[in-house]
Scaffold this motif. Structure first.
Motif, PDB file in Angstrom:
ATOM      1  N   GLU A 190       0.838  -1.210   0.000  1.00 29.18           N
ATOM      2  CA  GLU A 190       0.000   0.000   0.000  1.00 29.18           C
ATOM      3  C   GLU A 190       0.876   1.266   0.000  1.00 29.18           C
ATOM      4  OE1 GLU A 190      -3.603   1.695   2.720  1.00 29.18           O
ATOM      5  OE2 GLU A 190      -2.438   0.007   3.438  1.00 29.18           O
ATOM      6  N   ASN A 191       0.395   2.327  -0.620  1.00 28.32           N
ATOM      7  CA  ASN A 191       1.093   3.618  -0.584  1.00 28.32           C
ATOM      8  C   ASN A 191       1.146   4.171   0.836  1.00 28.32           C
ATOM      9  OD1 ASN A 191       1.674   4.011  -3.220  1.00 28.32           O
ATOM     10  ND2 ASN A 191       0.080   5.523  -3.603  1.00 28.32           N
ATOM     11  N   THR A 192       2.245   4.808   1.176  1.00 26.91           N
ATOM     12  CA  THR A 192       2.290   5.536   2.451  1.00 26.91           C
ATOM     13  C   THR A 192       2.501   7.011   2.120  1.00 26.91           C
ATOM     14  OG1 THR A 192       3.354   3.627   3.432  1.00 26.91           O
ATOM     15  CG2 THR A 192       3.444   5.664   4.694  1.00 26.91           C
ATOM     16  N   LEU A 193       1.741   7.876   2.780  1.00 23.62           N
ATOM     17  CA  LEU A 193       1.886   9.313   2.534  1.00 23.62           C
ATOM     18  C   LEU A 193       2.700   9.935   3.657  1.00 23.62           C
ATOM     19  CD1 LEU A 193      -1.752  10.180   1.436  1.00 23.62           C
ATOM     20  CD2 LEU A 193       0.210   9.801  -0.004  1.00 23.62           C
ATOM     21  N   VAL A 194       3.673  10.757   3.277  1.00 22.40           N
ATOM     22  CA  VAL A 194       4.469  11.432   4.313  1.00 22.40           C
ATOM     23  C   VAL A 194       4.391  12.941   4.136  1.00 22.40           C
ATOM     24  CG1 VAL A 194       6.096   9.545   4.699  1.00 22.40           C
ATOM     25  CG2 VAL A 194       6.629  11.253   2.957  1.00 22.40           C
ATOM     26  N   LEU A 195       4.394  13.639   5.260  1.00 15.75           N
ATOM     27  CA  LEU A 195       4.348  15.100   5.221  1.00 15.75           C
ATOM     28  C   LEU A 195       5.760  15.675   5.318  1.00 15.75           C
ATOM     29  CD1 LEU A 195       2.839  17.783   5.306  1.00 15.75           C
ATOM     30  CD2 LEU A 195       2.290  17.361   7.680  1.00 15.75           C
ATOM     31  N   ASN A 196       6.629  15.017   6.071  1.00 15.02           N
ATOM     32  CA  ASN A 196       8.021  15.480   6.177  1.00 15.02           C
ATOM     33  C   ASN A 196       8.913  14.797   5.152  1.00 15.02           C
ATOM     34  OD1 ASN A 196       7.996  17.412   8.113  1.00 15.02           O
ATOM     35  ND2 ASN A 196       8.778  16.122   9.768  1.00 15.02           N
ATOM     36  N   GLU A 197       9.156  13.512   5.354  1.00 14.42           N
ATOM     37  CA  GLU A 197      10.120  12.837   4.491  1.00 14.42           C
ATOM     38  C   GLU A 197      10.025  11.320   4.585  1.00 14.42           C
ATOM     39  OE1 GLU A 197      10.947  12.406   8.063  1.00 14.42           O
ATOM     40  OE2 GLU A 197      11.946  14.292   7.750  1.00 14.42           O
ATOM     41  N   VAL A 198      10.616  10.679   3.588  1.00 17.38           N
ATOM     42  CA  VAL A 198      10.853   9.242   3.671  1.00 17.38           C
ATOM     43  C   VAL A 198      12.373   9.089   3.710  1.00 17.38           C
ATOM     44  CG1 VAL A 198      10.631   9.005   1.140  1.00 17.38           C
ATOM     45  CG2 VAL A 198      10.439   6.999   2.565  1.00 17.38           C
ATOM     46  N   THR A 199      12.832   8.239   4.632  1.00 18.79           N
ATOM     47  CA  THR A 199      14.278   8.069   4.816  1.00 18.79           C
ATOM     48  C   THR A 199      14.665   6.631   4.491  1.00 18.79           C
ATOM     49  OG1 THR A 199      14.140   9.647   6.617  1.00 18.79           O
ATOM     50  CG2 THR A 199      16.133   8.336   6.516  1.00 18.79           C
ATOM     51  N   ILE A 200      15.745   6.480   3.744  1.00 19.79           N
ATOM     52  CA  ILE A 200      16.258   5.131   3.483  1.00 19.79           C
ATOM     53  C   ILE A 200      17.638   5.120   4.123  1.00 19.79           C
ATOM     54  CG2 ILE A 200      16.743   3.369   1.723  1.00 19.79           C
ATOM     55  CD1 ILE A 200      15.054   6.352   0.454  1.00 19.79           C
ATOM     56  N   ASP A 201      17.819   4.293   5.159  1.00 19.93           N
ATOM     57  CA  ASP A 201      19.118   4.330   5.844  1.00 19.93           C
ATOM     58  C   ASP A 201      19.656   2.936   6.066  1.00 19.93           C
ATOM     59  OD1 ASP A 201      17.898   3.273   8.167  1.00 19.93           O
ATOM     60  OD2 ASP A 201      17.302   5.270   8.821  1.00 19.93           O
ATOM     61  N   SER A 251       8.081  21.022   3.278  1.00 18.98           N
ATOM     62  CA  SER A 251       7.725  21.188   4.701  1.00 18.98           C
ATOM     63  C   SER A 251       8.745  20.476   5.579  1.00 18.98           C
ATOM     64  CB  SER A 251       6.355  20.579   4.998  1.00 18.98           C
ATOM     65  OG  SER A 251       5.343  21.377   4.508  1.00 18.98           O
ATOM     66  N   GLY A 252       9.207  19.330   5.107  1.00 26.62           N
ATOM     67  CA  GLY A 252      10.179  18.545   5.881  1.00 26.62           C
ATOM     68  C   GLY A 252      11.602  19.091   5.757  1.00 26.62           C
ATOM     69  N   SER A 253      11.775  20.162   4.966  1.00 27.26           N
ATOM     70  CA  SER A 253      13.133  20.669   4.735  1.00 27.26           C
ATOM     71  C   SER A 253      13.763  21.205   6.018  1.00 27.26           C
ATOM     72  CB  SER A 253      13.132  21.757   3.659  1.00 27.26           C
ATOM     73  OG  SER A 253      12.512  22.923   4.140  1.00 27.26           O
ATOM     74  N   THR A 254      12.922  21.555   7.004  1.00 25.62           N
ATOM     75  CA  THR A 254      13.472  22.082   8.261  1.00 25.62           C
ATOM     76  C   THR A 254      13.606  20.982   9.314  1.00 25.62           C
ATOM     77  OG1 THR A 254      11.194  22.767   8.660  1.00 25.62           O
ATOM     78  CG2 THR A 254      12.748  24.486   8.034  1.00 25.62           C
ATOM     79  N   ALA A 255      13.327  19.736   8.915  1.00 24.90           N
ATOM     80  CA  ALA A 255      13.408  18.631   9.874  1.00 24.90           C
ATOM     81  C   ALA A 255      14.694  17.816   9.627  1.00 24.90           C
ATOM     82  CB  ALA A 255      12.136  17.798   9.771  1.00 24.90           C
ATOM     83  N   TYR A 256      14.572  16.532   9.379  1.00 26.62           N
ATOM     84  CA  TYR A 256      15.751  15.662   9.260  1.00 26.62           C
ATOM     85  C   TYR A 256      16.663  16.107   8.112  1.00 26.62           C
ATOM     86  CZ  TYR A 256      18.114  11.091   9.785  1.00 26.62           C
ATOM     87  OH  TYR A 256      19.012  10.084  10.009  1.00 26.62           O
ATOM     88  N   SER A 257      16.059  16.524   7.009  1.00 25.37           N
ATOM     89  CA  SER A 257      16.844  16.948   5.851  1.00 25.37           C
ATOM     90  C   SER A 257      17.788  18.100   6.213  1.00 25.37           C
ATOM     91  CB  SER A 257      15.890  17.358   4.719  1.00 25.37           C
ATOM     92  OG  SER A 257      16.578  17.985   3.688  1.00 25.37           O
ATOM     93  N   LEU A 258      17.283  19.018   7.035  1.00 21.52           N
ATOM     94  CA  LEU A 258      18.107  20.155   7.475  1.00 21.52           C
ATOM     95  C   LEU A 258      19.310  19.643   8.269  1.00 21.52           C
ATOM     96  CD1 LEU A 258      18.291  23.335   8.143  1.00 21.52           C
ATOM     97  CD2 LEU A 258      17.196  22.681  10.266  1.00 21.52           C
ATOM     98  N   GLY A 304      22.094  18.497   6.202  1.00 19.02           N
ATOM     99  CA  GLY A 304      22.765  19.474   5.326  1.00 19.02           C
ATOM    100  C   GLY A 304      21.922  19.976   4.180  1.00 19.02           C
ATOM    101  N   GLY A 305      20.633  19.625   4.147  1.00 17.06           N
ATOM    102  CA  GLY A 305      19.764  20.107   3.061  1.00 17.06           C
ATOM    103  C   GLY A 305      19.373  21.567   3.280  1.00 17.06           C
ATOM    104  N   SER A 306      18.932  22.213   2.202  1.00 18.41           N
ATOM    105  CA  SER A 306      18.502  23.609   2.295  1.00 18.41           C
ATOM    106  C   SER A 306      17.172  23.722   3.017  1.00 18.41           C
ATOM    107  CB  SER A 306      18.249  24.148   0.889  1.00 18.41           C
ATOM    108  OG  SER A 306      19.383  24.730   0.398  1.00 18.41           O
ATOM    109  N   MET A 307      16.930  24.876   3.599  1.00 19.17           N
ATOM    110  CA  MET A 307      15.588  25.138   4.118  1.00 19.17           C
ATOM    111  C   MET A 307      14.790  25.733   2.964  1.00 19.17           C
ATOM    112  SD  MET A 307      16.012  26.593   7.925  1.00 19.17           S
ATOM    113  CE  MET A 307      17.065  27.982   7.592  1.00 19.17           C
ATOM    114  N   VAL A 308      13.622  25.210   2.723  1.00 17.47           N
ATOM    115  CA  VAL A 308      12.813  25.670   1.594  1.00 17.47           C
ATOM    116  C   VAL A 308      11.425  26.059   2.105  1.00 17.47           C
ATOM    117  CG1 VAL A 308      12.012  25.094  -0.731  1.00 17.47           C
ATOM    118  CG2 VAL A 308      13.997  23.916   0.192  1.00 17.47           C
ATOM    119  N   HIS A 309      10.921  27.168   1.617  1.00 19.83           N
ATOM    120  CA  HIS A 309       9.566  27.607   1.976  1.00 19.83           C
ATOM    121  C   HIS A 309       8.594  26.457   1.658  1.00 19.83           C
ATOM    122  CE1 HIS A 309       5.802  29.777   1.850  1.00 19.83           C
ATOM    123  NE2 HIS A 309       6.398  30.905   2.184  1.00 19.83           N
ATOM    124  N   PRO A 310       7.694  26.146   2.587  1.00 20.56           N
ATOM    125  CA  PRO A 310       6.854  24.945   2.394  1.00 20.56           C
ATOM    126  C   PRO A 310       5.942  24.989   1.173  1.00 20.56           C
ATOM    127  CG  PRO A 310       6.145  26.219   4.310  1.00 20.56           C
ATOM    128  CD  PRO A 310       7.450  26.793   3.876  1.00 20.56           C
TER     129      PRO A 310
END
Ligand SMILES: NC(=O)c1ccc[n+]([C@@H]2O[C@H](COP(=O)([O-])OP(=O)(O)OC[C@H]3O[C@@H](n4cnc5c(N)ncnc54)[C@H](O)[C@@H]3O)[C@@H](O)[C@H]2O)c1
Ligand SMILES: Nc1ncnc2c1ncn2[C@@H]1O[C@H](COP(=O)(O)OP(=O)(O)OP(=O)(O)O)[C@@H](O)[C@H]1O
Length: 536
Positions: A373-384, A417-424, A427-433
């Motif tokens: 099934e599809n999963t919807l994320v608001l922040n991010e999906v992480t593959i680690d 929206s997730g740019s200010t969370a784990y991605s930040l 080292g990711g940029s902060m992006v206006h949501p």
């Protein structure tokens, strides 16, 4: 060539292709390589079938043949992917050449039509004058105006007088209107549809297309709200009791809460038996058509939690801040009455937050119906790399183009929206949501040059664990629901058609800037004093 030589060749090709110089064209663009590879692969298969039956105890040979098969499978997959990408590139090149030669042709004809060069001596787009044509014709079915053609360089020539500043009497009056079409995914069967916008004057401007501050105005009064609360918090519990009572007694609203919260409310007073709830998560996904507004009491995690409850459309969310950071929670709980009065009355500014829809495709799945099934994320999906101590090895594709191979701790595919969370933090940029896009942020890449990327919102990203990977990888969705990705499995991810709208305290940009200033103390520095050395 001997069979043994063939095996050696085959392994060499396999090695080069899988671990070699990373040149995507090296295999597919060299037909000699391709055919030798195919011959060698065939020869190896022949050799394996000609072998006298192996003893069950001959583990090395069995392991070797298994390994060869795996390599062959990986090679085949990779060659197919490359062939597809090359075919697509060739098609674009052909279209480009066609367009260019058409333009060249017109360029030669242009002086005869009275079109002149601009001041720099170049001929701009306007020199592509053609015979007179009316706007209505563009709606016709002629191949020239098929939707695939995304822009029109055409110029109307209707015999009027020219106002050309350089005095050239070329009879050009105005440009033709045109349409741009966007491929977009429809809700039904994920079919590709087209969204079409007409440009009446033939001028492309972004004014109408850009994502502006969005305002929500109620056409009828909201009647039903659903409240999600952070568990195990006394202050949240106290506020939820008060808020539910106020919503009922002063606003006459129907209130839904989680089963846990209903039990808490009933333990306070039996007068809360008007509060409604649901039995299981399936039932809540059916509530969307009944619910006008979602209220969250907690931190960002509670907003993520509330959004995750809706696998399709989500009612607007009013997030009250009762956590430590609160990037997505602009409302102060102390003023909840005033805030809710304003929201229920409207109009309100909202931030439209895109979500990613993520889908795991298992290598072992043989049929479409076996997909998860599809999963919807608001922040991010992480593959680690999860608990593995090896580097993750992730092959990434954007639509059909190879992006890169991530060797490091993992990869974050984030919404803005997730740019200010784990991605930040990685080292990711902060992006206006409200900027549409997918952030492609590596986690601790073992390479000096791996900078994060931001991809456009229409692409589909595929992250695959290659067959030769030393370990499996782990996927998590907004920091939850970890799933293992084995070699050959892939995660496919694109922007979901159901964004989450969150109410703004002031408006989207103001709220975003406030949160990076207050939440992260962004670029906080003591101001330099004016005394000291100066430019003379
Ligand atoms: N190294 C890290 O920064 C790191 C590691 C793991 C998870 N996370 C983030 O935590 C999120 C899950 O949040 P949770 O509250 O359920 O877990 P949590 O309780 O562990 O909180 C994580 C922190 O991230 C903050 N956060 C969440 N979404 C944010 C956003 N969009 N912008 C700014 N900050 C945000 C929360 O306010 C909280 O302080 C994940 O989606 C992931 O982005 C961050
Ligand atoms: N209604 C809920 N049911 C179950 N779990 C929830 C619910 N709301 C939030 N959570 C979980 O509780 C955790 C903490 O929530 P949240 O981030 O809202 O509070 P916080 O940690 O105090 O806030 P902040 O992160 O701003 O400090 C998150 O992991 C979230 O997923």
């Amino acid at each position: 060539m001997s069979l043994n030589q063939n095996i050696i060749n085959f392994i060499q090709f396999a090695w080069q292709d899988s671990f070699g110089n990373g040149d995507v064209n090296s295999l597919g663009s060299n037909p000699e390589n391709g055919s030798s590879l195919a011959q060698s692969e065939k020869a190896v298969e022949e050799l394996l079938t000609q072998q006298t039956p192996m003893l069950a105890t001959d583990d090395h040979l069995i392991e070797f043949s298994e390994a060869l098969r795996t390599v062959a499978k990986a090679l085949r997959g990779s060659a197919e992917g490359k062939a597809l990408a090359q075919a697509e590139a060739a098609e674009w090149k052909r279209r480009y050449e066609l367009e260019r030669s058409k333009n060249q042709e017109l360029l030669h004809k242009a002086p005869l039509n009275g079109v002149c060069a601009d001041e720099s001596g170049n001929k701009g787009m306007d020199h592509l004058a053609k015979s007179p044509r009316r706007h209505g014709q563009e709606n016709g079915k002629s191949e020239r105006y098929s939707l695939e053609r995304i822009c029109s360089h055409d110029v109307l020539q209707d015999g009027g007088e020219s106002n050309s500043p350089n005095g050239c009497n070329n009879k050009l009056k105005r440009k033709a209107s045109f349409k741009l079409s966007w491929g977009c995914k429809g809700q039904a069967n994920d079919q590709h549809k087209k969204e079409i916008v007409s440009f009446e004057s033939g001028n492309i401007t972004t004014a109408d297309r850009s994502s502006k501050q969005i305002s929500l105005t109620w056409e009828t009064n909201p009647q039903t709200v659903i409240i999600f609360t952070k568990p195990n918090s006394t202050s949240v519990r106290v506020l939820s009791v008060e808020m539910v009572r106020w919503l009922r007694e002063h606003k006459g609203l129907n209130v839904y809460v989680e089963p846990r919260v209903k039990a808490e409310l009933l333990s306070e007073s039996s007068s809360f038996d008007f509060v409604q709830t649901w039995e299981d998560d399936k039932e809540i996904s059916l509530l969307h058509p009944k619910v006008d507004l979602v209220i969250t009491l907690g931190g960002d995690g509670t907003v993520l939690w509330a959004a995750s409850m809706f696998k399709g459309p989500v009612p607007p969310i009013v997030p009250f801040s009762m956590g430590s950071l609160g990037f997505m929670t602009p409302f102060h709980s102390e003023q909840y009455r005033d805030c809710l009065e304003a929201v229920l009355k409207g109009p309100i500014s909202i931030t439209l937050r895109h979500r990613l829809q993520c889908h795991i495709i298992r290598d072992k799945a043989r049929h479409d119906y076996e997909t998860e099934e599809n999963t919807l994320v608001l922040n991010e999906v992480t593959i680690d790399r999860g608990i593995s101590s090896y580097l993750t090895n992730l092959e990434c594709y954007c639509d059909n183009s190879f992006v890169t191979c991530v060797q490091g701790d993992g990869l974050i595919l984030s919404t803005t929206s997730g740019s200010t969370a784990y991605s930040l933090a990685a080292g990711g940029s902060m992006v206006h949501p409200q900027v549409p896009g997918i952030l492609f942020t590596p986690i601790c890449p073992h390479s000096l040059s791996f900078r994060p990327l931001i991809l456009p919102d229409h692409v589909t990203v595929r992250v695959q664990v290659p067959f030769n990977s030393r370990s499996s990888a782990w996927v998590s969705f907004d920091g939850k629901g970890r799933k293992q990705l084995e070699a050959g499995d892939a995660l496919v991810c694109s922007i979901a058609p159901w964004p989450v709208s969150t109410a703004c305290q002031v408006e989207s940009t103001h709220d975003f800037l406030r949160s990076i200033h207050d939440g992260l103390h962004w670029n906080l520095r003591k101001t330099q004093s004016s005394d000291g050395p100066r430019d003379t």
